[in-house]
Design a protein around this motif. Structure first.
Motif, mmCIF file in Angstrom:
data_model
loop_
_atom_site.group_PDB
_atom_site.id
_atom_site.type_symbol
_atom_site.label_atom_id
_atom_site.label_comp_id
_atom_site.label_asym_id
_atom_site.label_seq_id
_atom_site.Cartn_x
_atom_site.Cartn_y
_atom_site.Cartn_z
ATOM 1 N N LEU A 99 -29.157 -37.186 -17.394
ATOM 2 C CA LEU A 99 -29.562 -36.118 -18.312
ATOM 3 C C LEU A 99 -31.038 -35.828 -18.068
ATOM 4 O O LEU A 99 -31.873 -36.720 -18.228
ATOM 5 C CB LEU A 99 -29.315 -36.547 -19.760
ATOM 6 C CG LEU A 99 -29.566 -35.507 -20.841
ATOM 7 C CD1 LEU A 99 -28.696 -34.259 -20.628
ATOM 8 C CD2 LEU A 99 -29.284 -36.108 -22.217
ATOM 9 N N GLU A 100 -31.323 -34.624 -17.640
ATOM 10 C CA GLU A 100 -32.684 -34.240 -17.276
ATOM 11 C C GLU A 100 -33.071 -32.925 -17.943
ATOM 12 O O GLU A 100 -32.224 -32.054 -18.131
ATOM 13 C CB GLU A 100 -32.797 -34.055 -15.757
ATOM 14 C CG GLU A 100 -32.489 -35.289 -14.954
ATOM 15 C CD GLU A 100 -33.508 -36.398 -15.132
ATOM 16 O OE1 GLU A 100 -34.671 -36.101 -15.467
ATOM 17 O OE2 GLU A 100 -33.139 -37.566 -14.937
ATOM 18 N N PRO A 101 -34.356 -32.778 -18.250
ATOM 19 C CA PRO A 101 -34.823 -31.485 -18.742
ATOM 20 C C PRO A 101 -35.072 -30.549 -17.561
ATOM 21 O O PRO A 101 -35.331 -30.988 -16.445
ATOM 22 C CB PRO A 101 -36.147 -31.832 -19.431
ATOM 23 C CG PRO A 101 -36.656 -32.993 -18.640
ATOM 24 C CD PRO A 101 -35.422 -33.772 -18.232
ATOM 25 N N ALA A 117 -26.880 -40.624 -10.531
ATOM 26 C CA ALA A 117 -25.585 -40.543 -11.204
ATOM 27 C C ALA A 117 -24.672 -39.631 -10.388
ATOM 28 O O ALA A 117 -25.127 -38.844 -9.546
ATOM 29 C CB ALA A 117 -25.774 -39.984 -12.612
ATOM 30 N N THR A 118 -23.397 -39.719 -10.668
ATOM 31 C CA THR A 118 -22.433 -38.870 -9.972
ATOM 32 C C THR A 118 -22.694 -37.399 -10.272
ATOM 33 O O THR A 118 -22.617 -36.553 -9.393
ATOM 34 C CB THR A 118 -21.002 -39.247 -10.394
ATOM 35 O OG1 THR A 118 -20.822 -40.651 -10.179
ATOM 36 C CG2 THR A 118 -19.968 -38.472 -9.610
ATOM 37 N N HIS A 119 -23.012 -37.089 -11.530
ATOM 38 C CA HIS A 119 -23.254 -35.709 -11.956
ATOM 39 C C HIS A 119 -24.607 -35.605 -12.635
ATOM 40 O O HIS A 119 -24.955 -36.453 -13.464
ATOM 41 C CB HIS A 119 -22.177 -35.244 -12.946
ATOM 42 C CG HIS A 119 -20.805 -35.294 -12.390
ATOM 43 N ND1 HIS A 119 -20.328 -34.377 -11.484
ATOM 44 C CD2 HIS A 119 -19.790 -36.166 -12.611
ATOM 45 C CE1 HIS A 119 -19.080 -34.680 -11.169
ATOM 46 N NE2 HIS A 119 -18.733 -35.760 -11.836
ATOM 47 N N ALA A 120 -25.352 -34.559 -12.291
ATOM 48 C CA ALA A 120 -26.646 -34.297 -12.917
ATOM 49 C C ALA A 120 -26.477 -33.193 -13.957
ATOM 50 O O ALA A 120 -26.003 -32.106 -13.643
ATOM 51 C CB ALA A 120 -27.661 -33.866 -11.872
ATOM 52 N N VAL A 121 -26.854 -33.491 -15.198
ATOM 53 C CA VAL A 121 -26.829 -32.506 -16.275
ATOM 54 C C VAL A 121 -28.272 -32.170 -16.609
ATOM 55 O O VAL A 121 -29.066 -33.060 -16.912
ATOM 56 C CB VAL A 121 -26.118 -33.063 -17.532
ATOM 57 C CG1 VAL A 121 -26.169 -32.055 -18.672
ATOM 58 C CG2 VAL A 121 -24.684 -33.445 -17.210
ATOM 59 N N GLN A 122 -28.602 -30.898 -16.514
ATOM 60 C CA GLN A 122 -29.945 -30.442 -16.863
ATOM 61 C C GLN A 122 -29.826 -29.476 -18.041
ATOM 62 O O GLN A 122 -29.009 -28.554 -18.001
ATOM 63 C CB GLN A 122 -30.615 -29.736 -15.685
ATOM 64 C CG GLN A 122 -30.860 -30.653 -14.513
ATOM 65 C CD GLN A 122 -31.486 -29.921 -13.356
ATOM 66 O OE1 GLN A 122 -31.063 -28.838 -12.994
ATOM 67 N NE2 GLN A 122 -32.514 -30.517 -12.774
ATOM 68 N N ILE A 123 -30.638 -29.697 -19.054
ATOM 69 C CA ILE A 123 -30.634 -28.821 -20.228
ATOM 70 C C ILE A 123 -31.963 -28.097 -20.273
ATOM 71 O O ILE A 123 -33.028 -28.718 -20.204
ATOM 72 C CB ILE A 123 -30.398 -29.617 -21.521
ATOM 73 C CG1 ILE A 123 -28.999 -30.254 -21.463
ATOM 74 C CG2 ILE A 123 -30.548 -28.719 -22.750
ATOM 75 C CD1 ILE A 123 -28.590 -31.008 -22.697
ATOM 76 N N CYS A 124 -31.901 -26.771 -20.394
ATOM 77 C CA CYS A 124 -33.111 -25.971 -20.419
ATOM 78 C C CYS A 124 -33.909 -26.273 -21.679
ATOM 79 O O CYS A 124 -33.382 -26.291 -22.783
ATOM 80 C CB CYS A 124 -32.774 -24.484 -20.351
ATOM 81 S SG CYS A 124 -34.269 -23.474 -20.318
ATOM 82 N N PRO A 165 -28.298 -20.959 -25.151
ATOM 83 C CA PRO A 165 -28.920 -21.980 -24.307
ATOM 84 C C PRO A 165 -28.148 -22.186 -23.007
ATOM 85 O O PRO A 165 -26.929 -22.054 -22.961
ATOM 86 C CB PRO A 165 -28.895 -23.224 -25.183
ATOM 87 C CG PRO A 165 -27.728 -23.040 -26.089
ATOM 88 C CD PRO A 165 -27.623 -21.553 -26.313
ATOM 89 N N ALA A 166 -28.904 -22.520 -21.975
ATOM 90 C CA ALA A 166 -28.322 -22.689 -20.651
ATOM 91 C C ALA A 166 -28.456 -24.141 -20.193
ATOM 92 O O ALA A 166 -29.400 -24.834 -20.554
ATOM 93 C CB ALA A 166 -29.022 -21.776 -19.651
ATOM 94 N N GLN A 217 -30.551 -28.774 -30.571
ATOM 95 C CA GLN A 217 -29.315 -29.331 -31.128
ATOM 96 C C GLN A 217 -28.339 -29.699 -30.002
ATOM 97 O O GLN A 217 -27.652 -30.720 -30.072
ATOM 98 C CB GLN A 217 -28.657 -28.338 -32.100
ATOM 99 C CG GLN A 217 -29.472 -28.065 -33.333
ATOM 100 C CD GLN A 217 -30.541 -26.970 -33.127
ATOM 101 O OE1 GLN A 217 -30.756 -26.459 -32.036
ATOM 102 N NE2 GLN A 217 -31.232 -26.646 -34.209
ATOM 103 N N LEU A 218 -28.302 -28.854 -28.974
ATOM 104 C CA LEU A 218 -27.438 -29.143 -27.826
ATOM 105 C C LEU A 218 -27.900 -30.413 -27.120
ATOM 106 O O LEU A 218 -27.079 -31.248 -26.734
ATOM 107 C CB LEU A 218 -27.433 -27.960 -26.852
ATOM 108 C CG LEU A 218 -26.537 -28.100 -25.631
ATOM 109 C CD1 LEU A 218 -25.075 -28.283 -26.039
ATOM 110 C CD2 LEU A 218 -26.698 -26.879 -24.733
ATOM 111 N N LEU A 219 -29.204 -30.584 -26.977
ATOM 112 C CA LEU A 219 -29.733 -31.802 -26.358
ATOM 113 C C LEU A 219 -29.351 -33.033 -27.177
ATOM 114 O O LEU A 219 -28.906 -34.042 -26.615
ATOM 115 C CB LEU A 219 -31.251 -31.722 -26.204
ATOM 116 C CG LEU A 219 -31.927 -32.995 -25.700
ATOM 117 C CD1 LEU A 219 -31.395 -33.417 -24.333
ATOM 118 C CD2 LEU A 219 -33.438 -32.794 -25.651
ATOM 119 N N ALA A 220 -29.486 -32.949 -28.486
ATOM 120 C CA ALA A 220 -29.108 -34.083 -29.343
ATOM 121 C C ALA A 220 -27.630 -34.409 -29.164
ATOM 122 O O ALA A 220 -27.246 -35.582 -29.077
ATOM 123 C CB ALA A 220 -29.428 -33.771 -30.801
#
Length: 154
Positions: A113-115, A70-77, A126-127, A89-92
């Motif tokens: 969207l990656e962990p 993807a153009t942008h990678a979003v990783q959620i801790c 959360p980061a 909740q942020l992941l949802a």
């Protein structure tokens, strides 16, 4: 240079002993953004391995992609400190906003969207990380603003 030419160049630059397969796969992904399935035969031939052997290595390691990123990678801790401060909740919210689940891409290919398991910002959780930038104390509203800002850079 086209994708096939870049892959050929990487293969020519790396020793083809079996222990060099992982570094070569990393180099291919760095060069073209992913390891194309159509390149597996050439990689296998260069290393004198079967296509199944190469495919097995690519699919075993989560780091390797077989489709363009993807153009942008979003990783959620997903570590405990961030979970205790609302990361679930942020992941949802992120899944709903981006229209994809973890390990997925938005329909437009703009975001993956990656962990991630600890970004080192436990005290300000959360980061998340968008591309190479870490963001702390992220709320759903702040997430939306960060995504809107990332869309502006496309």
């Amino acid at each position: 240079m086209d994708m096939q030419g870049r892959i050929k160049s990487v293969l020519e630059q790396h020793p083809t002993q079996p222990e060099n397969l992982l570094p070569t796969l990393h180099a291919i992904q760095d060069a073209v953004g992913f390891v194309p399935p159509e390149a597996v035969a050439d990689i296998a031939s260069a290393f004198n391995l079967s296509r199944a052997d190469v495919h097995g290595v690519i699919t075993f390691y989560h780091h390797f992609r077989t489709t363009p990123p993807a153009t942008h990678a979003v990783q959620i801790c997903r570590a405990e400190a961030c979970q205790s401060m609302g990361a679930d909740q942020l992941l949802a919210h992120a899944e709903q906003t981006l229209g994809c689940c973890l390990h997925g891409k938005s329909a437009d290919g703009g975001f993956s969207l990656e962990p991630v398991y600890c970004l080192g910002h436990c005290a300000t959780s959360p980061a998340i990380m968008i591309d190479d930038a870490v963001h702390a104390r992220v709320t759903p509203a702040r997430f939306d603003r960060l995504i809107a800002k990332a869309k502006e850079t496309e």
